[in-house]
Design a protein around this motif. Structure first.
Motif, PDB file in Angstrom:
ATOM      1  N   LEU A 114       0.809  -1.211   0.000  1.00 19.69           N
ATOM      2  CA  LEU A 114       0.000   0.000   0.000  1.00 19.69           C
ATOM      3  C   LEU A 114       0.847   1.268   0.000  1.00 19.69           C
ATOM      4  N   TYR A 115       1.959   1.250   0.700  1.00 19.21           N
ATOM      5  CA  TYR A 115       2.783   2.452   0.812  1.00 19.21           C
ATOM      6  C   TYR A 115       3.643   2.678  -0.435  1.00 19.21           C
ATOM      7  N   TYR A 116       4.381   1.651  -0.849  1.00 13.70           N
ATOM      8  CA  TYR A 116       5.343   1.839  -1.935  1.00 13.70           C
ATOM      9  C   TYR A 116       4.764   1.589  -3.326  1.00 13.70           C
ATOM     10  N   ILE A 117       3.865   0.652  -3.445  1.00 10.15           N
ATOM     11  CA  ILE A 117       3.351   0.327  -4.775  1.00 10.15           C
ATOM     12  C   ILE A 117       2.107   1.145  -5.097  1.00 10.15           C
ATOM     13  N   GLU A 118       1.176   1.225  -4.126  1.00 11.21           N
ATOM     14  CA  GLU A 118      -0.060   1.972  -4.368  1.00 11.21           C
ATOM     15  C   GLU A 118       0.039   3.430  -3.938  1.00 11.21           C
ATOM     16  N   ASP A 119       1.144   3.801  -3.290  1.00  4.34           N
ATOM     17  CA  ASP A 119       1.434   5.196  -2.957  1.00  4.34           C
ATOM     18  C   ASP A 119       0.413   5.824  -2.000  1.00  4.34           C
ATOM     19  N   TYR A 120      -0.076   5.035  -1.060  1.00  6.30           N
ATOM     20  CA  TYR A 120      -0.987   5.561  -0.057  1.00  6.30           C
ATOM     21  C   TYR A 120      -0.197   6.183   1.092  1.00  6.30           C
ATOM     22  N   PRO A 121      -0.703   7.266   1.670  1.00  7.88           N
ATOM     23  CA  PRO A 121      -0.067   7.810   2.872  1.00  7.88           C
ATOM     24  C   PRO A 121      -0.396   6.923   4.075  1.00  7.88           C
ATOM     25  N   VAL A 122       0.375   7.061   5.127  1.00  2.28           N
ATOM     26  CA  VAL A 122       0.207   6.237   6.329  1.00  2.28           C
ATOM     27  C   VAL A 122      -1.222   6.356   6.873  1.00  2.28           C
ATOM     28  N   ARG A 123      -1.745   7.556   6.892  1.00  2.52           N
ATOM     29  CA  ARG A 123      -3.099   7.780   7.416  1.00  2.52           C
ATOM     30  C   ARG A 123      -4.124   6.933   6.672  1.00  2.52           C
ATOM     31  N   LYS A 124      -4.037   6.918   5.357  1.00  2.00           N
ATOM     32  CA  LYS A 124      -4.997   6.169   4.548  1.00  2.00           C
ATOM     33  C   LYS A 124      -4.800   4.658   4.735  1.00  2.00           C
ATOM     34  N   ILE A 125      -3.562   4.219   4.847  1.00  2.00           N
ATOM     35  CA  ILE A 125      -3.290   2.799   5.079  1.00  2.00           C
ATOM     36  C   ILE A 125      -3.916   2.368   6.401  1.00  2.00           C
ATOM     37  N   SER A 126      -3.809   3.219   7.404  1.00  6.57           N
ATOM     38  CA  SER A 126      -4.389   2.873   8.704  1.00  6.57           C
ATOM     39  C   SER A 126      -5.904   2.724   8.593  1.00  6.57           C
ATOM     40  N   GLU A 127      -6.533   3.544   7.774  1.00  5.63           N
ATOM     41  CA  GLU A 127      -7.981   3.425   7.557  1.00  5.63           C
ATOM     42  C   GLU A 127      -8.317   2.138   6.809  1.00  5.63           C
ATOM     43  N   ILE A 128      -7.555   1.834   5.763  1.00  6.45           N
ATOM     44  CA  ILE A 128      -7.816   0.633   4.966  1.00  6.45           C
ATOM     45  C   ILE A 128      -7.643  -0.626   5.803  1.00  6.45           C
ATOM     46  N   LYS A 137       3.159   2.678  10.849  1.00  2.00           N
ATOM     47  CA  LYS A 137       4.540   3.176  10.848  1.00  2.00           C
ATOM     48  C   LYS A 137       5.498   2.124  11.384  1.00  2.00           C
ATOM     49  N   LYS A 138       5.109   1.432  12.438  1.00  4.28           N
ATOM     50  CA  LYS A 138       5.964   0.411  13.029  1.00  4.28           C
ATOM     51  C   LYS A 138       6.137  -0.762  12.065  1.00  4.28           C
ATOM     52  N   ARG A 139       5.050  -1.154  11.398  1.00  6.36           N
ATOM     53  CA  ARG A 139       5.147  -2.249  10.427  1.00  6.36           C
ATOM     54  C   ARG A 139       6.037  -1.868   9.254  1.00  6.36           C
ATOM     55  N   LEU A 140       5.926  -0.629   8.786  1.00  5.46           N
ATOM     56  CA  LEU A 140       6.798  -0.161   7.711  1.00  5.46           C
ATOM     57  C   LEU A 140       8.258  -0.166   8.163  1.00  5.46           C
ATOM     58  N   GLN A 141       8.486   0.309   9.377  1.00  3.84           N
ATOM     59  CA  GLN A 141       9.848   0.339   9.909  1.00  3.84           C
ATOM     60  C   GLN A 141      10.419  -1.077   9.996  1.00  3.84           C
ATOM     61  N   TYR A 142       9.647  -1.993  10.513  1.00  5.61           N
ATOM     62  CA  TYR A 142      10.102  -3.378  10.654  1.00  5.61           C
ATOM     63  C   TYR A 142      10.364  -3.999   9.277  1.00  5.61           C
ATOM     64  N   ALA A 143       9.444  -3.782   8.341  1.00 15.00           N
ATOM     65  CA  ALA A 143       9.599  -4.348   6.998  1.00 15.00           C
ATOM     66  C   ALA A 143      10.839  -3.784   6.306  1.00 15.00           C
ATOM     67  N   ARG A 144      11.042  -2.481   6.415  1.00 15.91           N
ATOM     68  CA  ARG A 144      12.232  -1.858   5.817  1.00 15.91           C
ATOM     69  C   ARG A 144      13.506  -2.440   6.402  1.00 15.91           C
ATOM     70  N   GLU A 145      13.519  -2.616   7.717  1.00 16.84           N
ATOM     71  CA  GLU A 145      14.702  -3.161   8.383  1.00 16.84           C
ATOM     72  C   GLU A 145      14.970  -4.593   7.917  1.00 16.84           C
ATOM     73  N   LYS A 146      13.929  -5.395   7.831  1.00 11.30           N
ATOM     74  CA  LYS A 146      14.087  -6.771   7.349  1.00 11.30           C
ATOM     75  C   LYS A 146      14.616  -6.783   5.909  1.00 11.30           C
ATOM     76  N   LEU A 147      14.079  -5.919   5.070  1.00  8.11           N
ATOM     77  CA  LEU A 147      14.528  -5.850   3.678  1.00  8.11           C
ATOM     78  C   LEU A 147      15.963  -5.347   3.591  1.00  8.11           C
ATOM     79  N   ARG A 148      16.329  -4.365   4.416  1.00  7.03           N
ATOM     80  CA  ARG A 148      17.693  -3.855   4.426  1.00  7.03           C
ATOM     81  C   ARG A 148      18.669  -4.956   4.815  1.00  7.03           C
ATOM     82  N   ILE A 149      18.344  -5.697   5.865  1.00  9.17           N
ATOM     83  CA  ILE A 149      19.213  -6.789   6.316  1.00  9.17           C
ATOM     84  C   ILE A 149      19.334  -7.858   5.240  1.00  9.17           C
TER      85      ILE A 149
END
Length: 168
Positions: A114-128, A137-149
């Motif tokens: 939703l964030y990177y492919i569909e370009d939704y802001p965090v607020r809208k993702i939380s609603e969806i 935000k925490k899920r995005l942070q965790y996912a980014r960290e996992k992908l970085r590693i």
């Protein structure tokens, strides 16, 4: 429902809904089935929408729920996944990133999609997803960290190319 009312929805949202389903299901045929079921639910159960954004959010939520239902079914029954990534045209870096996204747990794949492919802001993702913004935000942070590693591990796992003058 009149076909003239359905066709614009298909034209406008089919690719978004397919990508959402494919990201979660990781299989072309299942993603197509989820898309079909989502559109069927639109035809039979669609509420009155406030605007186009409300309609899009509703369709994405339904596509995600249908995909999750399919995953639950898959987990309870024997299932043989079909590996069809070779059909898509991606370079090796894109393919590697996609592979890493696909192994993330479902709750992290959702927010990445939703964030990177569909370009939704965090607020809208939380609603969806009907979760607090802080959770998104925490899920995005965790996912980014996992992908970085994972990307760092791939980089260090790939042996450097040897020059023609070494070990000769």
């Amino acid at each position: 429902m009149d076909r003239n009312l359905i066709q614009p929805v298909i034209d406008r949202y089919a690719s978004v809904l397919y990508r959402a389903a494919f990201t979660l299901l990781q299989n072309r045929q299942d993603a197509e089935d989820a898309l079909q079921e989502t559109l069927l639910r639109f035809i039979t159960r669609a509420p009155d929408f406030h605007d186009e954004e409300h309609k899009k959010a509703w369709l994405i939520r339904v596509a995600i729920n249908v995909s999750k239902d399919m995953l639950r079914y898959r987990n309870r029954h024997d299932y043989l996944p079909l590996d069809e990534f070779s059909e898509t045209e991606m370079n090796s870096e894109q393919y590697g990133i996609l592979e890493e996204v696909m192994v993330l747990p479902l709750i992290y794949r959702e927010v990445i999609l939703l964030y990177y492919i569909e370009d939704y802001p965090v607020r809208k993702i939380s609603e969806i997803l009907t979760v607090p913004e802080s959770t998104v935000k925490k899920r995005l942070q965790y996912a980014r960290e996992k992908l970085r590693i994972a990307c760092e591990e791939q980089t260090t796992a790939d042996p450097p190319l040897k020059g023609s003058d070494s070990d000769a």
